[in-house]
Design a protein around this motif. Structure first.
Motif, PDB file in Angstrom:
ATOM      1  N   ALA A  66       0.830  -1.213   0.000  1.00 36.10           N
ATOM      2  CA  ALA A  66       0.000   0.000   0.000  1.00 36.10           C
ATOM      3  C   ALA A  66       0.857   1.252   0.000  1.00 36.10           C
ATOM      4  CB  ALA A  66      -0.946  -0.008   1.199  1.00 36.10           C
ATOM      5  N   SER A  67       1.974   1.232   0.735  1.00 35.13           N
ATOM      6  CA  SER A  67       2.837   2.417   0.789  1.00 35.13           C
ATOM      7  C   SER A  67       3.419   2.726  -0.586  1.00 35.13           C
ATOM      8  CB  SER A  67       3.958   2.209   1.812  1.00 35.13           C
ATOM      9  OG  SER A  67       4.834   1.178   1.397  1.00 35.13           O
ATOM     10  N   TYR A  68       3.779   1.683  -1.334  1.00 40.03           N
ATOM     11  CA  TYR A  68       4.324   1.886  -2.680  1.00 40.03           C
ATOM     12  C   TYR A  68       3.228   2.304  -3.659  1.00 40.03           C
ATOM     13  CZ  TYR A  68       8.884  -0.103  -1.482  1.00 40.03           C
ATOM     14  OH  TYR A  68      10.124  -0.320  -0.935  1.00 40.03           O
ATOM     15  N   SER A  69       2.074   1.640  -3.577  1.00 38.58           N
ATOM     16  CA  SER A  69       1.006   1.945  -4.530  1.00 38.58           C
ATOM     17  C   SER A  69       0.496   3.365  -4.347  1.00 38.58           C
ATOM     18  CB  SER A  69      -0.149   0.949  -4.380  1.00 38.58           C
ATOM     19  OG  SER A  69      -0.749   1.035  -3.102  1.00 38.58           O
ATOM     20  N   LYS A  70       0.449   3.830  -3.094  1.00 35.14           N
ATOM     21  CA  LYS A  70       0.001   5.198  -2.840  1.00 35.14           C
ATOM     22  C   LYS A  70       0.972   6.204  -3.451  1.00 35.14           C
ATOM     23  CE  LYS A  70      -1.330   8.339   0.878  1.00 35.14           C
ATOM     24  NZ  LYS A  70      -1.515   8.496   2.343  1.00 35.14           N
ATOM     25  N   ARG A  71       2.262   5.920  -3.305  1.00 41.06           N
ATOM     26  CA  ARG A  71       3.277   6.805  -3.859  1.00 41.06           C
ATOM     27  C   ARG A  71       3.198   6.831  -5.388  1.00 41.06           C
ATOM     28  NH1 ARG A  71       8.887   4.829  -2.291  1.00 41.06           N
ATOM     29  NH2 ARG A  71       7.772   4.755  -0.288  1.00 41.06           N
ATOM     30  N   ILE A  72       3.000   5.656  -5.978  1.00 41.41           N
ATOM     31  CA  ILE A  72       2.910   5.560  -7.437  1.00 41.41           C
ATOM     32  C   ILE A  72       1.697   6.318  -7.952  1.00 41.41           C
ATOM     33  CG2 ILE A  72       2.503   3.964  -9.353  1.00 41.41           C
ATOM     34  CD1 ILE A  72       4.160   1.901  -7.729  1.00 41.41           C
ATOM     35  N   MET A  73       0.549   6.145  -7.290  1.00 39.90           N
ATOM     36  CA  MET A  73      -0.670   6.819  -7.726  1.00 39.90           C
ATOM     37  C   MET A  73      -0.550   8.332  -7.566  1.00 39.90           C
ATOM     38  SD  MET A  73      -2.404   4.465  -8.977  1.00 39.90           S
ATOM     39  CE  MET A  73      -3.703   5.604  -9.444  1.00 39.90           C
ATOM     40  N   THR A  74       0.113   8.767  -6.490  1.00 37.02           N
ATOM     41  CA  THR A  74       0.307  10.200  -6.276  1.00 37.02           C
ATOM     42  C   THR A  74       1.161  10.802  -7.379  1.00 37.02           C
ATOM     43  OG1 THR A  74       0.088   9.987  -3.877  1.00 37.02           O
ATOM     44  CG2 THR A  74       1.216  11.945  -4.695  1.00 37.02           C
ATOM     45  N   GLU A  75       2.256  10.120  -7.705  1.00 37.53           N
ATOM     46  CA  GLU A  75       3.145  10.637  -8.749  1.00 37.53           C
ATOM     47  C   GLU A  75       2.480  10.577 -10.122  1.00 37.53           C
ATOM     48  OE1 GLU A  75       7.083   9.140  -8.712  1.00 37.53           O
ATOM     49  OE2 GLU A  75       7.510   9.935  -6.715  1.00 37.53           O
ATOM     50  N   ALA A 270       6.041  26.465   5.927  1.00 39.71           N
ATOM     51  CA  ALA A 270       5.159  25.534   5.229  1.00 39.71           C
ATOM     52  C   ALA A 270       5.999  24.315   4.907  1.00 39.71           C
ATOM     53  CB  ALA A 270       4.607  26.155   3.964  1.00 39.71           C
ATOM     54  N   VAL A 271       5.531  23.142   5.312  1.00 41.20           N
ATOM     55  CA  VAL A 271       6.283  21.907   5.155  1.00 41.20           C
ATOM     56  C   VAL A 271       5.470  20.930   4.315  1.00 41.20           C
ATOM     57  CG1 VAL A 271       7.405  20.014   6.379  1.00 41.20           C
ATOM     58  CG2 VAL A 271       7.328  22.289   7.417  1.00 41.20           C
ATOM     59  N   TYR A 272       6.101  20.320   3.313  1.00 47.36           N
ATOM     60  CA  TYR A 272       5.375  19.373   2.474  1.00 47.36           C
ATOM     61  C   TYR A 272       6.333  18.294   1.981  1.00 47.36           C
ATOM     62  CZ  TYR A 272       7.122  22.902  -0.876  1.00 47.36           C
ATOM     63  OH  TYR A 272       7.892  23.794  -1.566  1.00 47.36           O
ATOM     64  N   PRO A 273       5.797  17.123   1.605  1.00 47.17           N
ATOM     65  CA  PRO A 273       6.656  16.005   1.202  1.00 47.17           C
ATOM     66  C   PRO A 273       7.471  16.329  -0.040  1.00 47.17           C
ATOM     67  CG  PRO A 273       4.435  15.221   1.685  1.00 47.17           C
ATOM     68  CD  PRO A 273       4.377  16.724   1.664  1.00 47.17           C
ATOM     69  N   HIS A 274       8.655  15.762  -0.097  1.00 45.83           N
ATOM     70  CA  HIS A 274       9.528  15.956  -1.250  1.00 45.83           C
ATOM     71  C   HIS A 274       9.082  15.038  -2.381  1.00 45.83           C
ATOM     72  CE1 HIS A 274      13.100  15.768  -3.800  1.00 45.83           C
ATOM     73  NE2 HIS A 274      13.493  16.892  -3.234  1.00 45.83           N
ATOM     74  N   THR A 275       8.639  15.619  -3.475  1.00 44.04           N
ATOM     75  CA  THR A 275       8.263  14.855  -4.666  1.00 44.04           C
ATOM     76  C   THR A 275       8.921  15.488  -5.880  1.00 44.04           C
ATOM     77  OG1 THR A 275       6.279  16.202  -5.051  1.00 44.04           O
ATOM     78  CG2 THR A 275       6.010  14.214  -3.713  1.00 44.04           C
ATOM     79  N   LYS A 276       8.987  14.727  -6.951  1.00 42.82           N
ATOM     80  CA  LYS A 276       9.603  15.258  -8.172  1.00 42.82           C
ATOM     81  C   LYS A 276       8.792  16.415  -8.732  1.00 42.82           C
ATOM     82  CE  LYS A 276      11.689  10.819  -9.419  1.00 42.82           C
ATOM     83  NZ  LYS A 276      11.716   9.710 -10.411  1.00 42.82           N
ATOM     84  N   LEU A 277       7.477  16.320  -8.580  1.00 44.52           N
ATOM     85  CA  LEU A 277       6.592  17.369  -9.070  1.00 44.52           C
ATOM     86  C   LEU A 277       5.737  17.877  -7.923  1.00 44.52           C
ATOM     87  CD1 LEU A 277       5.373  15.684 -12.388  1.00 44.52           C
ATOM     88  CD2 LEU A 277       6.975  17.594 -12.204  1.00 44.52           C
ATOM     89  N   VAL A 278       5.964  19.095  -7.486  1.00 45.13           N
ATOM     90  CA  VAL A 278       5.119  19.693  -6.455  1.00 45.13           C
ATOM     91  C   VAL A 278       3.801  20.085  -7.111  1.00 45.13           C
ATOM     92  CG1 VAL A 278       4.869  21.560  -4.783  1.00 45.13           C
ATOM     93  CG2 VAL A 278       7.117  20.527  -5.186  1.00 45.13           C
ATOM     94  N   SER A 279       2.693  19.627  -6.552  1.00 43.36           N
ATOM     95  CA  SER A 279       1.404  19.870  -7.185  1.00 43.36           C
ATOM     96  C   SER A 279       1.098  21.361  -7.250  1.00 43.36           C
ATOM     97  CB  SER A 279       0.294  19.136  -6.420  1.00 43.36           C
ATOM     98  OG  SER A 279       0.123  19.697  -5.137  1.00 43.36           O
ATOM     99  N   LYS A 280       0.314  21.711  -8.243  1.00 41.13           N
ATOM    100  CA  LYS A 280      -0.059  23.111  -8.463  1.00 41.13           C
ATOM    101  C   LYS A 280      -0.793  23.679  -7.251  1.00 41.13           C
ATOM    102  CE  LYS A 280      -0.426  26.565 -11.522  1.00 41.13           C
ATOM    103  NZ  LYS A 280       0.695  27.159 -12.269  1.00 41.13           N
ATOM    104  N   LYS A 281      -1.646  22.861  -6.635  1.00 38.23           N
ATOM    105  CA  LYS A 281      -2.438  23.356  -5.513  1.00 38.23           C
ATOM    106  C   LYS A 281      -1.552  23.667  -4.300  1.00 38.23           C
ATOM    107  CE  LYS A 281      -3.660  18.626  -4.128  1.00 38.23           C
ATOM    108  NZ  LYS A 281      -4.769  17.658  -3.929  1.00 38.23           N
ATOM    109  N   VAL A 282      -0.545  22.824  -4.056  1.00 31.52           N
ATOM    110  CA  VAL A 282       0.373  23.082  -2.939  1.00 31.52           C
ATOM    111  C   VAL A 282       1.196  24.327  -3.217  1.00 31.52           C
ATOM    112  CG1 VAL A 282       2.420  22.219  -1.732  1.00 31.52           C
ATOM    113  CG2 VAL A 282       0.502  20.687  -2.169  1.00 31.52           C
ATOM    114  N   ARG A 283       1.719  24.426  -4.430  1.00 33.13           N
ATOM    115  CA  ARG A 283       2.544  25.584  -4.769  1.00 33.13           C
ATOM    116  C   ARG A 283       1.741  26.877  -4.677  1.00 33.13           C
ATOM    117  NH1 ARG A 283       7.273  25.402  -7.047  1.00 33.13           N
ATOM    118  NH2 ARG A 283       6.960  23.290  -7.867  1.00 33.13           N
ATOM    119  N   ALA A 284       0.475  26.829  -5.134  1.00 30.27           N
ATOM    120  CA  ALA A 284      -0.368  28.027  -5.102  1.00 30.27           C
ATOM    121  C   ALA A 284      -0.613  28.480  -3.667  1.00 30.27           C
ATOM    122  CB  ALA A 284      -1.702  27.752  -5.796  1.00 30.27           C
TER     123      ALA A 284
END
Length: 295
Positions: A66-75, A270-284
């Motif tokens: 589940a931890s891997y699948s959640k990460r994959i779906m998020t990315e 403001a603290v958020y998880p490190h991902t390759k692509l920061v989502s538009k909503k978080v950045r906004a």
């Protein structure tokens, strides 16, 4: 067999807690959900879910998967959103964790302005003083006072901040003004219970070295404004961030004491998880908050 189509179904079951709820979220039938999860388990050769009449439980293998699948779906979602034309306007649900003092003192004024600017964003605000696991609890970003310790997170400083040790003039006139943090053992301290070490207050000596003082008092709470109200009513000494007590200090309702011993090199982040692509909503949201608080 490509398992990617099945990951979305499995992730939906975990997120929504049942096959029925997952089917409704995905717009497919419950038998299809059950069939896809079973096919995934057969392909992997392990049982991912323990099914009972009342609820589902992840097996040990299921928790790992589940931890891997959640990460994959998020990315996958972030990759999709990064190229869609509608990404020009942030939308979807944004889950935010913030302490109660921050929510009352700053967010209550900022959020209406943000929502007027981004009406398609749905905000889900969780008010807590504890340090939540952003990835584990599915939080997009948290607002914290202090410094970043988890290197897997990205932290953006929103504004400078420090902690103040405060009490009312009436309380200090009766019980005396401490001249050293060690004197606090003689005072009634109002303690924030969700701090990492509630009874041990941090101070700095003249050389900048940290030391702690173990304090005690007759009021513990996870609500900062309740502690401040007690201090305003001459009941003791409490520690709070600048944004929470700024007005009370300016109006003379509270005094800031032992300033030379309280750490000043902290900030509001403001603290958020490190991902390759920061989502538009978080950045906004982070950009808007930084610009607004700076002003």
């Amino acid at each position: 067999m490509s398992i990617l189509p099945y990951l979305e179904t499995f992730s939906a079951v975990i997120e929504h807690g049942s096959f029925t709820a997952a089917a409704q979220a995905l717009g497919i039938s419950k038998p299809v959900v059950s069939k896809q999860v079973s096919a995934l388990e057969q392909h992997l050769g392990v049982q991912l879910l323990q099914r009972t009449t009342r609820r589902l439980h992840l097996t040990q293998a299921g928790e790992m998967f589940a931890s891997y699948s959640k990460r994959i779906m998020t990315e996958a979602y972030e990759a999709e959103q990064s190229v869609l034309p509608l990404q020009s306007e942030p939308q979807g649900r944004l889950r935010i964790s913030a302490p109660e003092s921050m929510a009352i003192s700053l967010l209550s004024d900022v959020l209406p302005m943000f929502q007027r600017k981004y009406p398609k964003l749905e905000l889900d605000i969780s008010i807590t003083g504890r340090f939540v696991d952003l990835v584990e609890e599915g939080i997009d970003l948290a607002i914290r006072v202090g410094t970043l310790e988890d290197s897997s997170l990205i932290a953006r400083k929103l504004m400078p901040c420090r902690f103040h040790l405060c009490a009312s003039t009436a309380y200090l006139d009766v019980h005396g003004r401490p001249i050293h943090p060690g004197d606090l053992v003689k005072h009634n301290c109002l303690i924030y219970s969700q701090g990492q070490h509630p009874n041990n207050w941090l101070f700095l000596d003249s050389e900048g070295k940290e030391f702690h003082v173990k304090v005690s008092g007759n009021l513990f709470s996870d609500t900062g404004h309740l502690l401040m109200n007690a201090a305003l009513n001459n009941l003791g000494v409490f520690m709070a961030p600048t944004y929470m007590v700024k007005q009370a200090l300016a109006e003379g309702q509270l005094e800031s004491i032992l300033d030379e011993f309280t750490p000043s090199g902290v900030g509001l982040y403001a603290v958020y998880p490190h991902t390759k692509l920061v989502s538009k909503k978080v950045r906004a949201f982070v950009d808007f908050l930084a610009d607004t608080l700076h002003q």
